[in-house]
Design an enzyme around this catalytic site. Structure first.
Site, PDB file in Angstrom:
ATOM      1  CG  ASP A  14     -35.645 -15.156  -8.932  1.00  0.00           C
ATOM      2  OD1 ASP A  14     -36.426 -13.876  -9.193  1.00  0.00           O
ATOM      3  OD2 ASP A  14     -35.818 -15.567  -7.892  1.00  0.00           O
ATOM      4  NE  ARG A  94     -35.102 -24.369  -2.237  1.00  0.00           N
ATOM      5  CZ  ARG A  94     -35.888 -25.138  -3.404  1.00  0.00           C
ATOM      6  NH1 ARG A  94     -36.191 -25.828  -4.016  1.00  0.00           N
ATOM      7  NH2 ARG A  94     -36.842 -23.873  -3.379  1.00  0.00           N
ATOM      8  CG  ASP A 123     -34.418 -22.134  -1.135  1.00  0.00           C
ATOM      9  OD1 ASP A 123     -34.531 -23.171   0.542  1.00  0.00           O
ATOM     10  OD2 ASP A 123     -35.681 -21.854  -1.727  1.00  0.00           O
ATOM     11  CB  SER A 174     -42.505 -16.532  -5.061  1.00  0.00           C
ATOM     12  OG  SER A 174     -41.039 -17.784  -4.584  1.00  0.00           O
TER      13      SER A 174
END
Ligand code: ARG
Length: 400
Positions: A14, A94, A123, A174
């Site tokens: 990504d 994060r 996220d 993922s």
């Protein structure tokens, strides 16, 4: 000044796809990639660096492992950090990733941020919140959300743009990894009724391959913070890394839950969280020994609220600071040791000790005479008075 964008870069598909897009679709001349090392495999950090440079970016790696443990994982331990059974591993990393991106953006004078989050996950909320909280005037671009590619389209685009990606159409997981845990998504894994194949696990052994004999482990805490394993004092990073191996070898830390994402999507999630699972279990056991009944009841609510804020990524929220004021105050007494028994996926507390223990052998023991049992008689008679009155009234009403 060239038009500059700071890209939060993992080196995965990504975020790699974002690089040519930033140039071709958004007109940025200078792309600064930031990779934050929170304990993902060293090869991933290295390949992100190589890939970013090969794609003509200016690259920064921030080694944030220590900071991640002391400023993010330790607060999570103190709050027995949990969301629906998930030790919040991705969630708490994060804000730190966002913070490092903000630091880089200030340093290079960025005109914009870019991240590779999709429009379905959590996220995007967590990362953008930090960026907006700390650099409110810098625009944020989320190409994956704007374009909503399928995985196959993305791979095709990457191939067209000569992006050296290691993902192939059949390697579908993922993965997000850091010292607090590993998340595996993709393929059929999000379906509630799909049994995850053994191959998704890397840090924890399955029952068959796990250590065949039970392993006892003693964890020392000071003021709510883990400081030793089996009496050996360890630095935070070494402690977490050692515990990951011990717990993983015993198959401890697999989490398979239904998770309600921020947007309301209900998905099945799979994690391996060996170190965090053991530390939180041990910490909670020690707290149960030193806190009063009323403190425990109240703290459970505080912890739940803390876990939700952490899941939402609201790391700099004033309520979180307020909750932590309470949490930290209690931690002054959370000093002592907890012994656990790890065996083929189970992790059981077998002992706890503290100078602050609200336990008195004399009072609790059945044999003791110190506690005058006749004092209970009056207490028992008045117990549930209003509740009993209600039953009498109800009977009367029912008859009448
Ligand atoms: N569902 C988890 C969370 O929101 C983990 C997401 C991890 N991402 C991944 N690509 N595996 O915190």
């Amino acid at each position: 000044m060239p038009k500059t964008v700071v890209l939060v870069y993992s080196g995965g598909l990504d975020t790699s796809v974002c690089i040519p897009m930033m140039r071709e679709n958004y007109g940025f001349e200078r792309i600064v990639t930031v990779t934050v090392d929170v304990g993902q495999p060293d090869e991933d950090v290295k390949s992100a660096e190589d890939r970013a440079r090969a794609l003509g970016c200016e690259h920064y790696t921030a080694d944030a492992k220590q900071e991640f443990i002391t400023d993010y994982c330790w607060p999570a331990v103190k709050a027995n950090g949990d969301y629906q059974g998930y030790p919040l591993s991705t969630a708490i990393a994060r804000p730190l990733i966002g913070l490092k991106a903000v630091e880089a953006a200030k340093q290079v004078g960025a005109d914009a941020f870019c991240h590779g989050c999709t429009g379905k996950g959590n996220d995007q909320f967590r990362i953008e919140y930090v960026m907006r909280a700390l650099l409110p005037d810098t625009p944020i671009i989320a190409p994956m959300r704007e374009h909503s590619y399928t995985r196959t389209e993305e791979i095709q685009y990457a191939q067209e743009k000569n992006i050296p990606i290691s993902v192939t159409a059949d390697k579908i997981w993922s993965i997000d990894e850091n010292l607090w845990g590993r998340s595996i998504e993709g393929g059929h894994l999000e379906e509630p009724n799909y049994a995850p194949p053994e191959e998704i696990y890397q840090w924890t052994r399955g029952i068959d391959a796990a250590n065949p004999t039970p392993q006892a482990l003693t964890i020392g805490f000071e003021h709510g913070v883990p400081v030793s394993l089996d009496g050996e004092r360890l630095e935070p990073l070494a402690l977490v890394q050692k515990l990951m191996t011990i717990a993983g070898d015993n198959g401890v830390g697999r989490v398979d839950i239904m998770e309600d994402r921020l947007l309301g999507l209900k998905v099945r999630e799979n994690y391996e969280c060996p170190a965090s699972t053991v530390l939180i279990k041990a910490h909670a056991a020690l707290e149960a020994l030193v806190a009063t009944a009323a403190e425990r009841k109240f703290k459970a609510m505080v912890d739940q609220q803390w876990g939700e804020l952490a899941y939402y990524g609201l790391w700099f929220d004033p309520l979180k600071e307020d909750l932590e004021a309470f949490i930290n105050r209690i931690q002054r007494r959370v000093t002592g040791t907890v012994t656990l028994r790890l065996f083929k996926g189970s992790c059981v507390v077998t002992g706890r000790a503290s100078d602050w223990a609200l336990y008195n052998e004399d009072l609790a023991s059945f044999d003791s005479k110190t506690f005058d049992q006749s004092l209970s008689v009056g207490n028992v008679q008045t117990h549930g008075m209003q509740s009993r009155m209600y039953w009498q009234l109800k009977e009367k009403q029912d008859k009448g």
